[in-house]
Structures are given as structure tokens and as C-alpha cells.
Design a protein around this motif. Sequence first.
Motif, PDB file in Angstrom:
ATOM      1  N   LYS A 104       0.919  -1.293  -0.419  1.00  0.00           N
ATOM      2  CA  LYS A 104      -0.062  -0.086   0.185  1.00  0.00           C
ATOM      3  C   LYS A 104       0.588   1.193   0.097  1.00  0.00           C
ATOM      4  O   LYS A 104       1.156   2.388  -0.295  1.00  0.00           O
ATOM      5  N   ASP A 105       1.968   1.195   0.545  1.00  0.00           N
ATOM      6  CA  ASP A 105       3.254   2.061   0.766  1.00  0.00           C
ATOM      7  C   ASP A 105       3.529   2.643  -0.566  1.00  0.00           C
ATOM      8  O   ASP A 105       3.595   3.749  -1.121  1.00  0.00           O
ATOM      9  N   ILE A 106       3.797   1.736  -1.429  1.00  0.00           N
ATOM     10  CA  ILE A 106       4.381   1.469  -2.708  1.00  0.00           C
ATOM     11  C   ILE A 106       3.051   2.259  -3.861  1.00  0.00           C
ATOM     12  O   ILE A 106       3.475   2.918  -4.506  1.00  0.00           O
ATOM     13  N   ALA A 107       1.995   1.356  -3.655  1.00  0.00           N
ATOM     14  CA  ALA A 107       1.547   1.783  -3.970  1.00  0.00           C
ATOM     15  C   ALA A 107       0.508   3.204  -4.047  1.00  0.00           C
ATOM     16  O   ALA A 107      -0.213   4.007  -5.141  1.00  0.00           O
ATOM     17  N   MET A 113      -2.282   9.419  -8.887  1.00  0.00           N
ATOM     18  CA  MET A 113      -1.946   9.397 -10.127  1.00  0.00           C
ATOM     19  C   MET A 113      -3.315   9.113 -10.893  1.00  0.00           C
ATOM     20  O   MET A 113      -3.766   9.455 -12.001  1.00  0.00           O
ATOM     21  N   GLY A 114      -4.560   8.720 -10.662  1.00  0.00           N
ATOM     22  CA  GLY A 114      -5.099   7.974 -10.867  1.00  0.00           C
ATOM     23  C   GLY A 114      -5.170   6.636 -11.659  1.00  0.00           C
ATOM     24  O   GLY A 114      -5.853   6.427 -12.566  1.00  0.00           O
ATOM     25  N   LEU A 115      -4.307   6.005 -11.176  1.00  0.00           N
ATOM     26  CA  LEU A 115      -3.942   4.627 -12.048  1.00  0.00           C
ATOM     27  C   LEU A 115      -4.907   3.395 -12.040  1.00  0.00           C
ATOM     28  O   LEU A 115      -5.685   3.268 -11.037  1.00  0.00           O
ATOM     29  N   ASP A 116      -5.227   2.931 -12.948  1.00  0.00           N
ATOM     30  CA  ASP A 116      -6.418   1.693 -12.589  1.00  0.00           C
ATOM     31  C   ASP A 116      -5.523   0.275 -11.711  1.00  0.00           C
ATOM     32  O   ASP A 116      -4.831   1.099 -11.939  1.00  0.00           O
ATOM     33  N   ASP A 117      -6.206  -0.684 -11.073  1.00  0.00           N
ATOM     34  CA  ASP A 117      -5.524  -1.263 -10.131  1.00  0.00           C
ATOM     35  C   ASP A 117      -4.815  -2.037 -10.558  1.00  0.00           C
ATOM     36  O   ASP A 117      -3.564  -2.093 -10.583  1.00  0.00           O
ATOM     37  N   ASN A 118      -4.885  -2.451 -12.224  1.00  0.00           N
ATOM     38  CA  ASN A 118      -3.551  -3.383 -12.421  1.00  0.00           C
ATOM     39  C   ASN A 118      -2.963  -2.701 -13.155  1.00  0.00           C
ATOM     40  O   ASN A 118      -1.377  -3.221 -12.613  1.00  0.00           O
ATOM     41  N   GLU A 119      -2.590  -0.976 -13.487  1.00  0.00           N
ATOM     42  CA  GLU A 119      -1.256  -0.506 -13.727  1.00  0.00           C
ATOM     43  C   GLU A 119      -0.911  -0.439 -11.992  1.00  0.00           C
ATOM     44  O   GLU A 119       0.693  -0.010 -12.792  1.00  0.00           O
ATOM     45  N   THR A 120      -1.258  -0.141 -11.529  1.00  0.00           N
ATOM     46  CA  THR A 120      -1.076   0.542  -9.848  1.00  0.00           C
ATOM     47  C   THR A 120      -0.182  -1.229  -9.878  1.00  0.00           C
ATOM     48  O   THR A 120       0.441  -0.901  -9.061  1.00  0.00           O
ATOM     49  N   ASP A 121      -1.071  -2.577  -9.599  1.00  0.00           N
ATOM     50  CA  ASP A 121       0.017  -3.339  -9.186  1.00  0.00           C
ATOM     51  C   ASP A 121       1.314  -3.264  -9.994  1.00  0.00           C
ATOM     52  O   ASP A 121       1.902  -4.330  -9.523  1.00  0.00           O
ATOM     53  N   LYS A 122       1.055  -3.767 -11.186  1.00  0.00           N
ATOM     54  CA  LYS A 122       2.184  -4.109 -12.335  1.00  0.00           C
ATOM     55  C   LYS A 122       3.745  -2.773 -11.948  1.00  0.00           C
ATOM     56  O   LYS A 122       4.505  -3.119 -11.759  1.00  0.00           O
ATOM     57  N   ARG A 123       3.200  -1.917 -11.403  1.00  0.00           N
ATOM     58  CA  ARG A 123       3.682  -0.578 -11.014  1.00  0.00           C
ATOM     59  C   ARG A 123       4.262  -1.082 -10.235  1.00  0.00           C
ATOM     60  O   ARG A 123       6.121  -0.932  -9.465  1.00  0.00           O
TER      61      ARG A 123
END
Length: 284
Positions: A104-107, A113-123
Motif C-alpha cells: 500500500k505504501d508503494i502504491a 495519479m489516478g491509475l487503475d488497479d491493474n496498472e498500479t499493481d504492475k508498477r
Amino acid sequence: MSLIKAENVSFVYGYGTSFEKKALDDVSFEIESGEFIGVIGHTGSGKSTLIQLLNGLLKPTDGKIYLEGKNIWDEPKKIRNIRFKVGMVFQYPEYQLFEETVYKDIAFGAHNMGLDDNETDKRVRSSAEFVGLKEEMLSVSPFELSGGEKRRAAIAGVIAMDPDVLILDEPTAGLDPLGKEVLLSQIIDYHKIRKNTVILVSHSMEDIARIADRILVMSQGKKFAFDTTEKVFSRGNDLQKIGLQVPQITRIMQLLKKRGFNVDTGVLTVEQGFNEILNCLSGV
């Protein structure tokens, strides 16, 4: 066109009060895309104030900061977008960890930034892997990590936003020698792979000498020098006058030169120094 440009920038703390203190005085410079910039200066020289101006955490009292040719304060309501492009890792960033889990801290920044969950998870997973955090660490509390792991988690959170500019303020402060070396190597790898601009503030002349393309030297709120690493450290006497030193290996080469040895005084790293001494001895 330069990526970042500071134009006659000054900053005064407590402006308009009886407690006014000028931290920066008419500072100008330009940074190109892809450069690795080192920032050095004695305590109170204006380094920390300067980097906070670069990503809009502070607004210049006078002068302007440009990102990709645009004044970052032209649209004050959109200044948060600048902070996504110019990511900053503060000194001792582990003190800023606050979420329930490392994941959660990294995310946190990517979500903002408004990124969706899939993109956030990948990052998140990509950033964690890049800084050397094992996947099982993502589910634990950040407060269960070691000091070095906390530092890497904080850096991963900024990397996850994929900024065009990464600013690091004393990222190795307080780490043991091994942790320091690991973190520096990861920062170097990040710069090589991402090919973005990195700005590193450090008191370690050795670290700066190893990795910076150019060095910005600050002294008493003013730009003292901004040049290639070799040219900056060739001004050893000038640096000493403002409370700074050249890397130890450079100083050793200078002393050997004074004693009559035919060595290059522009050596900046231990490896270079070792090879230079071997070459010198082979010629004896």
C-alpha cells in the motif's frame, strides 16, 4: 530545450516578517534530459531548499522554475502534476512510511495519479523488484522492515510513479557500508535502464564522483559552480575554501604528484586510482 531550468531563482523563508532568511540568491542553471546531476554544498548552503523548488513543494520568492519549457507555477492548481513528473525521495524517507503494508505504501503515489488497479499493481511489483524487495515483503507492515529495506520501499514508491526526474536527498544517509553500496548500485542501474534525469544530493564526495555527469555546487545560497565532475573536483583549493573536499583518492593523487610521481590528479574513483598507481609503478 533543457528539461529543467532555474532562472534567477531566490527564496526567502519568512518573507515579509521579522524572521526573514534568504536561503537562495539569484540561482540559475539548466539540466538536460537523461543527465545524472550531483548536488553538493556545506550544511545551510541551500541544497534542500533548491530541490524542493524544483518539484513545486516551495514556490520561488523571485525567479522561475521551468519544466520542459513551461513555468511550473503558471497553473498553481495543477502543481501536483509537477510532483508526479519530478519525484522526490527525502532524506530518511523511511520516516514517511505510514500504510498498513509495504504494498500500500508503494502504491500510494500511483493511486493518487489516478491509475487503475491493474496498472498500479504492475508498477508496485516492478518497482519493488527493481529495488530488491522480495514479493513476500509486500504483505508485511513497513515497520517490520530493516532500515535499508524501509529506504528501498520509500524509493520504490516514487519510482512507481515513473517520474521524468528522480530527486534523491542523501539517500544513503545512516546506512551501513553494504546497504549504502547496494542502494547506490540500484540507483545507478535505475538511471541506466530508465534513462531519465536523476538529481542526487549528497555529502559524500566519493559517491558523487562515481556517478554524476555534472555537479552543482552550492555555497551560502548561491551557485558556486556547475560543471562536469572532473572540472569541479579539479578546483580542490576553491572547494576547500567553502568547506568542501575533493574525493580522498583524488587528494591522494594530488599528494603523490607533489612528491614527484607522474600520476593523473584528475582521478575520481578508487578503481581509477589503483590503475593509475599500477601504470606509474610499471614505468619506474
